[in-house]
Design a protein around this motif. Structure first.
Motif, short mmCIF file in Angstrom:
data_model
loop_
_atom_site.label_atom_id
_atom_site.label_comp_id
_atom_site.label_asym_id
_atom_site.label_seq_id
_atom_site.Cartn_x
_atom_site.Cartn_y
_atom_site.Cartn_z
N ILE A 143 61.93 -33.60 22.26
CA ILE A 143 60.76 -33.60 21.12
C ILE A 143 59.89 -32.22 21.03
CG2 ILE A 143 58.37 -34.69 20.70
CD1 ILE A 143 59.42 -36.77 22.77
N PRO A 144 59.99 -31.81 19.90
CA PRO A 144 59.26 -30.38 19.54
C PRO A 144 57.70 -30.50 20.53
CG PRO A 144 59.23 -31.77 17.61
CD PRO A 144 60.15 -32.44 18.70
N ASP A 145 57.45 -29.52 21.34
CA ASP A 145 56.21 -29.48 21.85
C ASP A 145 55.16 -28.90 21.21
OD1 ASP A 145 54.14 -29.44 23.83
OD2 ASP A 145 55.33 -28.92 25.31
N ILE A 146 54.31 -29.99 20.52
CA ILE A 146 53.32 -29.32 19.38
C ILE A 146 51.92 -29.42 20.15
CG2 ILE A 146 54.84 -30.18 17.71
CD1 ILE A 146 52.81 -32.72 17.70
N ARG A 147 51.72 -29.46 21.55
CA ARG A 147 50.42 -29.57 22.09
C ARG A 147 49.60 -28.24 21.86
NH1 ARG A 147 52.14 -31.15 27.88
NH2 ARG A 147 53.91 -30.15 26.92
N LEU A 148 48.39 -28.47 21.78
CA LEU A 148 47.48 -27.39 21.36
C LEU A 148 47.76 -26.12 22.35
CD1 LEU A 148 43.95 -28.69 20.82
CD2 LEU A 148 45.35 -27.51 19.29
N GLU A 149 47.74 -26.25 23.78
CA GLU A 149 47.99 -25.10 24.38
C GLU A 149 49.26 -24.17 24.15
OE1 GLU A 149 47.91 -28.14 25.93
OE2 GLU A 149 49.15 -28.16 27.64
N ARG A 195 39.79 -32.28 26.02
CA ARG A 195 40.31 -31.02 26.20
C ARG A 195 39.09 -29.95 26.32
NH1 ARG A 195 45.03 -28.97 26.10
NH2 ARG A 195 45.74 -30.81 25.27
N MET A 220 66.15 -37.12 25.22
CA MET A 220 65.05 -37.40 24.28
C MET A 220 64.67 -36.06 24.17
SD MET A 220 61.93 -39.91 24.58
CE MET A 220 61.34 -39.17 26.05
#
Lengths: 358, 358
Positions: free
Chosen positions: B3-9, B32, B1
């Motif tokens: 998934i592109p890591d699109i989290r804010l940080e 946050r 699996m």
């Protein structure tokens, strides 16, 4: 020495508490009017030998039954708006919120303190409703209010009433339930439907012109949690998904335990009305606050028996296994398999969607 | 699996905490931005193994050293205005006030919790000064901050910052210091000059156009009180004369113990500047708040040695015996021999003379 007794109580004394039925600055003086407020209102509902000693501190004897225990302490400020909402009020919230934080250790809450900040002009009838609600919720949770403080600020310098509560309880020293203890292979359970509290409070904010039959889930969780602890379940983590909702709570736990958490969108219990309200308002229910739900993380081979126990309890009828724990990919994260079969990263709440929800 | 890591940080994230240096609603979200506030500000000053576990509760193992002890709990809301004043700030006050209430049992405060209510727009620099001050005062008092909570309300719905603190400590089970324990024949001691805190705070309220060199006496009292406890003094009562001042405190004690208390006006230590300010403003120093003083009631044959101990301590240099306890006339009361030799009844504060003094 003979002195005429000119003290106030020897005269007819029309103090504001009897007259205009509002909190006035004098109720926070620490003097006669504070005493009157305590004597006539607080003592009517809060009454126990510790409190009745009228010291500025509460004393509790530590004896044999506390041996082999850890003391558990937690605190919360409550600033919810409005102070009365479907399913509860700030008083029920102030007791439940703090009781529940103690419960998240697996321990039993025993004592609670309350520090009130009242806005001048607060109706005494409203204050009495809140105090009564705190009393009833404390009885329900089996905790004694043992210390308190009341301050009053000028009109416009607070918003009706703020209540900060601190809970004290005890937990067996062999129990090590903590946000740091989630392990790969564990299952993730939620004790019931999510988003009820947030949506109920939102519906009570008149300016939104939005009505629903949803009630807040605000409730003390000690009984349901003790039912799984005493049954011998090997619980790794307990946490109540309040501010920031389930999504934020799972992110906190993933970070604390340095794991990833996978959840399955279709397994997350959500009431139809909450789902509709969220769609209408453009909210994601994963970020909506709960005040009577708990996330439980435990070895997967125990999830079936714990789920059965939870569902027997009035507060756990909609409990469900919603996911599992795995080693962190790159970094700790929460990943959701969506209804349509894709995957998405579920981030912590950023910004604020529902201010003053608790 | 994958998934592109699109989290804010993973993006440059211009959060308000870095930009305009003010508290915004998002800092109270529980998400946050709350985490950022805790990570960058609170954790900088509050740092201990219990807090660092990042649970919603603090756990403390009860072991052999707690056997034969009573748990002592106290709580206070702090709403002082202004938040910075000569000699202290709301942070020092919030720690000292609660530490001192624990000390009034004769016990040793060990843990403290803090619930913050922040007004949107509060300057982060001010918040940092307050947190630093809490940290320093907690070190001075030997207590660990073990749990906290932070909420934010909209601009105009609070007044900069309110802090509710709860203290937890332990006292030997054989010590029974209580407001109910004053006995006829006892002496009454005050540990120093009265009115300093109230007058210092008042002078800081700009609109009064009133200046003085008086500093608030706000300080943790554990050290001075332990110095007389460990010396074996048979203390009956300890109480800090805060809101309502010495007069109100003595009235409370007379009522709780069902005694009368006689005091001698000429023996009550008052700084010259406090006396002048009171004369100018029409206040009676007996009703002005103190935050670093204690009333001690004990058998009269012990007053000399306790006075000597107190005067050796930095916080007790002006300690004085100010009166004695007798059986109640008609009803419990406080009677003062005035400077000019007459007697007057000293009543509890009625109404409010200095709102938001603590």
């Amino acid at each position: 020495m003979k002195i005429p007794d000119i003290r106030l109580e020897n005269f007819v004394c029309p103090l504001p508490i009897r007259n205009d039925r509002q909190i006035v600055i004098g109720h926070g003086s620490g003097g006669r009017m504070s005493k009157l407020l305590i004597d006539t209102l607080f003592n009517k509902y809060f009454n126990n030998p510790i409190l009745n000693r009228r010291n500025d501190f509460a004393e509790i004897l530590l004896n044999e039954e506390h041996k082999g225990h850890k003391l558990v302490i937690s605190t919360d400020a409550h600033i919810i708006k409005p102070i009365f909402f479907p399913g509860g009020d700030i008083g029920r919230l102030a007791i439940s919120g703090t009781v529940n934080d103690i419960c998240m250790s697996g321990g039993i809450p025993k004592y609670i303190t309350a520090a009130f900040i009242l806005e001048e002009g607060l109706l005494l009838d409203d204050l009495e409703s809140i105090i009564r609600s705190m009393h009833e919720t404390a009885e329900e949770a089996g905790v004694d209010l043992v210390a308190g403080d009341t301050k009053v600020v000028e009109k416009g310098k607070a918003d009706n009433i703020f209540i900060s509560t601190t809970g004290v309880g005890f937990v067996n020293k062999n129990l090590n339930i903590s946000g740091q203890s989630a392990k790969p292979g564990d299952s993730v359970i939620i004790s019931g439907t999510i988003g009820d509290h947030g949506i109920a409070v939102l519906s009570a904010r008149e300016q939104l012109g939005f009505k629903t039959t949803i009630q807040s889930d605000v409730a003390p969780l000690n009984d349901i949690i003790q039912s799984i602890i005493t049954a011998g379940a090997d619980i790794h983590v307990l946490r109540d998904p309040t501010r920031g909702g389930l999504a934020t709570t799972l992110n906190e736990l993933a970070l604390q335990s340095q794991v990833s958490i996978q959840i399955d969108e279709s397994s997350i219990p959500i009431k139809k009305e909450v789902r509709s309200a969220c769609e209408m308002l453009g909210f994601d229910p994963l970020y909506i606050a709960n005040e009577g739900k708990v996330v439980i993380i435990l070895p997967s081979n125990q999830s079936a028996f714990v789920l059965e126990l939870l569902r027997k309890h009035l507060l756990g009828r909609d409990a469900a296994v919603i996911g599992s724990v795995s080693p962190p990919e790159k970094s700790p994260s929460v990943i959701m398999r969506t209804m349509i079969g894709g995957f998405r990263i579920v981030d912590m709440l950023s910004g604020e969607i529902l201010p003053r929800i608790c």
